[in-house]
Design a protein around this motif. Structure first.
Motif, short mmCIF file in Angstrom:
data_model
loop_
_atom_site.label_atom_id
_atom_site.label_comp_id
_atom_site.label_asym_id
_atom_site.label_seq_id
_atom_site.Cartn_x
_atom_site.Cartn_y
_atom_site.Cartn_z
N ASN A 165 -20.95 -77.05 -3.25
CA ASN A 165 -20.99 -77.37 -4.68
C ASN A 165 -22.37 -77.11 -5.27
N VAL A 170 -22.95 -73.31 -5.59
CA VAL A 170 -22.22 -72.76 -6.73
C VAL A 170 -22.90 -73.15 -8.04
N ALA A 171 -23.33 -74.42 -8.11
CA ALA A 171 -23.96 -74.89 -9.35
C ALA A 171 -25.29 -74.17 -9.60
N TYR A 193 -31.14 -78.27 -9.03
CA TYR A 193 -29.71 -78.57 -8.92
C TYR A 193 -29.38 -79.61 -7.86
#
Lengths: 341, 320
Positions: free
Chosen positions: A58, A61-62, A302
């Motif tokens: 995650n 991807v972020a 992130y």
């Protein structure tokens, strides 16, 4: 605390030098590790686990879209400039990719190329304004930010463009290499592979090409570069084109991820990208910076965003903490620089 | 190295201190419900959050409410969904910024057998078990009833709506016009005309309606901007307000003042608190194994006029 047993302890001056060198190289990386451990401890205390493959994916991807934008921004910042337009240049690239694929019925690879080139074109506009018309980078790119933002809305008539007929575009970017699943449903996402690939290209350009050398030369001492016969204007324009191309690639990936071009999105991303660059140790006064630092900086941004949400910190506070970390990062980096001098 | 280690220790200790103090630790027995909204800064969303948190306390559940910074942040909303999915919530309540873009991520919730409840504008997909929202048709029909009663069943009413493309615009125009035609056949409807929710544009529409029909004795405005335009037009033209019945939608300082001064007869209020509350109610039902719900759950609406505007239940849903 003392050093780990078994390691030779360098004495006196040598030790200080080693430590300083170590700090310089691994400050950002160390901060990233500390941040991840911080969230892991927090998670264990509230009875969950941060170090899962799902969280890892995650976060990858972020990070990807802003991470790629930050690669191009690094070149600009090293020259001592700034590009505020990367966020909305990403948007217009996303929109042009969508237009190419949907209303022009072009094949997806052509659409991807159109998106990246749109970014390059907007970068060229920035470069011409800055190098030829001598408009300060802050103002020129602020102008292009709005031009790109407005054009995205005009072209799409303010509505998102979807591409339901090209599912391979989305599945290609968001899928996993060879469809390989590493843990449960999760594999290593292609969008992250593309980001790391782009980082390698950027690192090569910065470290091994004439463009890279002149990027540093412009940032260290533009006048000296000019006097030694460098065509300062041309190289500067090229730097902004490169920055635009990376923003274009970010736009293509964003379009693929969302299965659509979202004309109102993108504004504000430039600040995340600049944060990533600066946290990664690139100096806003130019002449210094690394691609590795920028990628680590993007991950810090992130991991922080994702981690704070994962441990249920109220959103108002997430924003406060993100701002605090940016300031702390730049302050520590300043200390490090002073130490070295 | 030394400095690093000590830094690490400090950070770890800080983490320990923070989390033991913040009390986010949830006992396993309490179901955790993720609420991913379209925003969190507007008063409307804060009211949704409050409704959800109060209901969660009542039902012994934990909720975590979040939304992107702006309503154009489609990608950050996806990242939020991913992070929530990784927490394995008992249920998800979701108001999509872009239903289609959220599709693949919602599918992951379905695959993980996590029930999804849509709210506000809803989600254009068959994954959500139900949608919790204001029944705009019924709310606009209430406005028509109030108008019809006040006018004694006859007269001419101008209708100004924000647009004819959004769900809310379509539903409010339909709700008002259909109810009026069915229950008050002697009232003539002028319009609906569409002013984009823009004050100036809506005011121009109201003025041209008045010019063409000097005998108009009522106006309905379908949202804050539309009714604001009507109020501007009436004030600018120095019309005799006792001859006009003006009914609006939602709140805002301008309408609240107009209702208190008597310029506006009243307005229909949605209930964001009710939306938050019902989200949690239905999420809990889904967690307890229920799967068959009505397609849409109405969260109710309230009538605010001079006599009711200071009631506690109305005050709770007003925003300025």
């Amino acid at each position: 605390m003392s050093s780990a047993p078994g390691l030779p302890v360098p004495a006196g001056r040598t030790g200080a030098m080693v430590r300083s060198d170590f700090l310089q190289r691994f400050l950002a990386f160390g901060a990233l590790i500390v941040l991840i451990l911080f969230f892991q401890v927090w998670c264990v205390l509230i009875g969950t686990n941060f170090l899962t493959f799902e969280n890892f994916v995650n976060i990858l991807v972020a990070t990807a879209v802003v991470g790629i934008m930050a690669l191009g921004e690094t070149f600009v910042v090293i020259t001592g400039g700034i590009d505020l337009s990367v966020g909305t240049v990403m948007t217009i690239s996303m929109v042009m990719t969508a237009v190419a694929i949907t209303s022009q019925h072009l094949p997806v690879p052509v659409g991807i190329l159109v998106g990246i080139l749109t970014g390059g074109l907007m970068g060229l506009a920035n470069g011409v304004l800055i190098a030829r018309f001598r408009i300060a980078p802050f103002i020129a790119t602020l102008g292009i930010l709005n031009v790109a933002r407005g054009l995205s809305l005009v072209i799409t008539q303010t509505r998102p463009i979807y591409f339901p007929n090209n599912p391979e575009f989305q599945s290609g970017v968001m899928g996993n290499l060879f469809g390989l699943k590493i843990s449960g449903e999760f594999g290593f996402p292609n969008i992250a592979i593309i980001m790391f690939g782009a980082a390698l290209v950027a690192a090569f350009m910065l470290g091994k090409t004439a463009l890279g050398r002149y990027t540093f030369a412009l940032g260290s001492n533009e006048e000296a570069a000019r006097l030694s016969g460098v065509n300062v204007a041309n190289w500067k324009m090229l730097v902004y084109v490169v920055c635009g191309l990376f923003a274009g690639l970010a736009g293509v990936l964003s379009a693929a991820r969302l299965g659509s071009a979202q004309p109102a999105t993108g504004f504000g991303y430039e600040l995340s990208a600049i944060s990533a660059v600066v946290i990664g140790g690139t100096s806003l006064s130019g002449g210094e910076g690394t691609i590795l630092g920028t990628i680590i900086g993007a991950f810090i941004v992130y991991v922080l965003t994702y981690g704070l949400q994962f441990v249920n910190v109220a959103q108002e506070w997430q924003i406060v903490v993100t701002g605090g970390v940016l300031i702390a990062a730049v302050y520590i980096d300043n200390l490090r620089r002073r130490q070295r001098v | 190295m030394k400095r690093f280690l000590s830094l690490a220790v400090v950070v770890v200790l800080a983490a320990a201190a923070c989390s033991s103090g913040s009390g986010t630790a949830a006992p396993a027995a309490k179901p955790y419900i993720s609420i991913v909204s379209k925003g969190f800064q507007h008063q409307f969303w804060q009211a949704v959050k409050k409704g959800a948190e109060d209901e969660a306390t009542k039902e012994n559940a934990t909720v975590n409410f979040m939304g992107p910074n702006t309503e154009s942040d489609v990608q950050p909303q996806m990242d939020m969904l991913n992070a929530e999915l990784a927490k394995k919530p008992a249920a998800l309540c979701f108001a999509a910024l872009d239903s289609k873009a959220a599709g693949p991520t919602l599918q992951k919730f379905k695959d993980a057998n996590i029930p999804v409840i849509a709210f506000d504008s809803g989600v254009d997909s068959d994954i959500p078990l139900t949608t919790v929202a204001t029944d705009n048709v019924a709310a606009a029909a209430l406005a028509a009833d109030k108008m019809g009663d006040k006018l004694g069943g006859k007269g001419k009413v101008g209708v100004i709506i924000h647009d004819q493309t959004s769900r809310t615009g379509i539903d409010r125009a339909k709700g008002f016009v259909d109810e009026m035609k069915a229950k008050y056949p002697n009232i003539t409807i002028i319009g609906p005309q569409y002013g984009g929710g823009d004050l100036a544009k809506s005011a121009d529409l109201a003025k041209s309606m008045l010019a063409a029909n000097p005998d108009i004795n009522g106006f309905f405005g379908g949202n804050e901007g539309s009714i604001g335009g009507v109020l501007n037009a009436v004030t600018e033209l120095h019309l005799d307000q006792t001859k006009l019945t003006i009914i609006g939608y939602d709140s805002g300082q301008k309408q609240i003042d107009a209702i208190n001064s008597g310029l506006e007869y009243g307005a229909v209020q949605q209930s964001p608190i009710g939306i938050g509350q019902k989200c949690v109610v239905y999420a809990m039902k889904a967690i307890n194994g229920e799967t068959k719900f009505d397609k849409v759950i109405d969260t109710g609406f309230l009538w605010a006029d001079k006599t009711t505007i200071n009631n506690a239940d109305v005050q709770a849903v007003l925003y300025k």
